[in-house]
Design an enzyme around this catalytic site. Structure first.
Site: not given
Ligand SMILES: [Zn+2]
Length: 133
Positions: A66, A103, A106, A110, A119, A121
């Protein structure tokens, strides 16, 4: 949530510098394929880029394709805080450091072929990496 570490925006901004501040404190996203930790393959520990709390172990990192460092599990469930994020016209799950509220990225359901199917990410800039000795 009541975070252990509390700092004002000005304190965070001077401590982190503009690039990290934008992602960690303003929920920005680094461009895919650009992060320093994307291709990191050594054994070690990933910690919060703002408060250095341990967040992920290298053994749970996988190549999701990704463009961001991906993990299938955090080091402890309570190390991260998960929040519903309805920005950008979709419902996603935001991942924050549970210690300082910064932060990280996310989490998506998947992570195909991983033990959890998740996942995480993550933005490279939101993490620090310490290689194992
Ligand atoms: Zn933190």
């Amino acid at each position: 949530m009541d975070y252990t570490i509390k700092k004002s925006n000005d304190e965070w901004r001077s401590e982190l510098g503009p690039e990290k501040f934008k992602v960690l404190r303003e929920a920005g996203t680094e461009r895919p394929g650009t992060g320093e930790l994307l291709d990191e393959e050594r054994s070690g520990t990933y910690t919060c880029g703002a408060c250095n709390t341990e967040l992920f172990k290298s053994g749970t990192k996988f190549d999701s394709g990704c463009g961001w460092p991906s993990f299938y599990e955090s080091v402890r469930p309570e190390a991260v805080e998960l929040l519903e994020d309805r920005s950008l016209g979709s419902v996603r799950t935001e991942v924050r450091c549970a210690n300082c509220g910064s932060h990280l990225g996310h989490v998506f359901p998947d992570g195909f072929g991983t033990p959890t199917g998740d996942r995480y990410c993550m933005n490279s800039i939101s993490l620090n990496f310490t290689p194992a000795e």
